[in-house]
Design a protein around this motif. Sequence first.
Motif, short mmCIF file in Angstrom:
data_model
loop_
_atom_site.label_atom_id
_atom_site.label_comp_id
_atom_site.label_asym_id
_atom_site.label_seq_id
_atom_site.Cartn_x
_atom_site.Cartn_y
_atom_site.Cartn_z
N ASP A 28 -52.12 -25.05 16.29
CA ASP A 28 -52.74 -26.36 16.15
C ASP A 28 -53.86 -26.54 17.16
O ASP A 28 -54.97 -26.95 16.83
CB ASP A 28 -51.69 -27.47 16.35
N MET A 31 -56.84 -24.41 16.37
CA MET A 31 -57.62 -24.95 15.27
C MET A 31 -58.45 -26.14 15.72
O MET A 31 -59.62 -26.27 15.33
CB MET A 31 -56.67 -25.35 14.13
N ASP A 35 -62.43 -26.37 15.59
CA ASP A 35 -63.13 -27.38 14.82
C ASP A 35 -64.16 -28.13 15.65
O ASP A 35 -65.25 -28.43 15.17
CB ASP A 35 -62.12 -28.38 14.23
N LEU A 76 -54.02 -20.98 7.42
CA LEU A 76 -55.03 -21.73 6.67
C LEU A 76 -54.99 -21.34 5.19
O LEU A 76 -55.02 -22.19 4.31
CB LEU A 76 -56.41 -21.46 7.26
N ARG A 106 -60.72 -26.49 1.73
CA ARG A 106 -59.92 -26.10 2.89
C ARG A 106 -60.80 -25.47 3.97
O ARG A 106 -60.68 -25.80 5.15
CB ARG A 106 -58.86 -25.07 2.47
N GLU A 109 -63.06 -27.78 5.85
CA GLU A 109 -62.37 -28.61 6.83
C GLU A 109 -62.33 -27.94 8.20
O GLU A 109 -62.19 -28.59 9.22
CB GLU A 109 -60.93 -28.89 6.37
N HIS A 110 -62.41 -26.63 8.18
CA HIS A 110 -62.35 -25.87 9.44
C HIS A 110 -63.48 -24.85 9.48
O HIS A 110 -63.23 -23.64 9.35
CB HIS A 110 -60.99 -25.18 9.57
N ALA A 113 -63.43 -21.59 11.53
CA ALA A 113 -62.54 -20.49 11.18
C ALA A 113 -63.22 -19.47 10.27
O ALA A 113 -62.81 -18.31 10.22
CB ALA A 113 -61.29 -21.03 10.50
N SER A 171 -71.90 -23.80 12.39
CA SER A 171 -70.66 -23.37 13.06
C SER A 171 -70.77 -23.42 14.57
O SER A 171 -69.77 -23.55 15.26
CB SER A 171 -70.30 -21.96 12.61
#
Lengths: 239, 239
Positions: A28, A31, A35, A76, A106, A109-110, A113, A171
């Motif tokens: 968590d 991530m 982010d 993920l 998905r 959202e990140h 990653a 990014s």
Amino acid sequence: MQTSGGPTASTGSRRGRRRTLSEDEILDAAMALLDEGGPKAASIRGIAAAVGVAPNAVYTYFPDKAAVVEALIERLLGEVNHDVFADRAQPWRLRLEALALELRRRLCEHPGAVPLMIGGPMNGPHALSLNERLLELLADAGLDPVDAARASYLLIVYAFGSIALQLADVSEPGPAPPEPERIAIRHHAFARMPAGRYPRAATVTTTMAEYISTEQYLWGLHRLFDGITAHAAARTESS
Amino acid sequence: MQTSGGPTASTGSRRGRRRTLSEDEILDAAMALLDEGGPKAASIRGIAAAVGVAPNAVYTYFPDKAAVVEALIERLLGEVNHDVFADRAQPWRLRLEALALELRRRLCEHPGAVPLMIGGPMNGPHALSLNERLLELLADAGLDPVDAARASYLLIVYAFGSIALQLADVSEPGPAPPEPERIAIRHHAFARMPAGRYPRAATVTTTMAEYISTEQYLWGLHRLFDGITAHAAARTESS
DNA sequence: GCCATTTCTGTACGTGGTACAAATATTGTA
DNA sequence: TACAATATTTGTACCACGTACAGAAATGGC
């Protein structure tokens, strides 16, 4: 490699100091850092600090930083909802579009990653099951196994490549000036954008990129569908 | 950013210590390290050592490591031969395939550079001119400007994504064990491979990947062509 | 209440990017 | 020819990173 799994994953009775961490907590935090600060910010030291622990504590749960990243990616991918496109009663184009959009949602959202996914191999169980579903779906579309494998590769490349290229600009959070050349490249694609749908301030970069890319993403996806169906039709016709 | 350009690019008369370096020398060394040791090996310190100089000397020529990478990418893109697909007398599919193959060949010569390209934005003049050529070509194919822009995006995504995903397994030189799962994924695609075309030893990974990918690359490319032509035909028909 | 075991911390090493100032070599000018 | 201005390179140093090693702390089984 066998990097997955916890420290004492199969130990029945646990003795020793109480765990103040968990793998999920670490992931968590990783991530979250990813982010908000990009791939650079998701350092072992940063993660450890975020969960209030010494950097080395992480190594009780993961042997490597690579293992952390791998687990992150796997988790993920595991969140991608398979049900959307599992209903074999629906037409395959619809199911495939649903999958592509779900995957894209998905990943968007990140954003941080995505570079990590591109950089390393994805061989975890979730990645494999995703691929399996895709092959199954393409078989439903009338492709023989060889073509299905190729088409799945094509679709995966498109989905990840598209998202990666889209997010390459964003990014790395920071100044990110609105360089005129970059805008110029995409000038044509904006022609069809409805006016007044996006703000004009600093968030404009992300928003525009997001908007433009969803449209382009779907457009390209349907060109792919066309190409695949044309090929499948030609195949069944000639045989 | 304005990172390009030398230390005193526009100085007419040069005074001072004789230059023992040049930007090209630095880029050569960087590329060599990249090729043999992967992205990790192309460090400022490594580059400086390779050209026999203190690490900081590099900063006379480039303000950043990012600038070095950017220049490297730009130079690589500049080496892509535009003539192959500039002949507007040839059919566009042929020209586009030539471009795609040429691009792929160049990038495969320097696998280590690909992750870097994906990671960062490509806004240099060479990248732009490549895009311009592509748009021109797609206009010749009968696409209106909006669709041409989208199709160019699609093709670029496919080309870079395909190469990036292919090289993801190989880009980090080292053990790279032949994990059975990874093979399994690609199992179907191997069905059509001619026997005895590739060795069985350690090099097998690279060679197979190379082989399989060229085939898949072209297959996917032609599906894209099919999709694009189908779309263009539908467009002109309905109008 | 002791002990084996697990989890976390302290410390340290090597490498990375890069800032700062000093040293060095070169050339235009006096 | 000697000097001064300047461009280039080096020396040293700092901080962040991943991570290895040993030891401390906490826990459950006996």
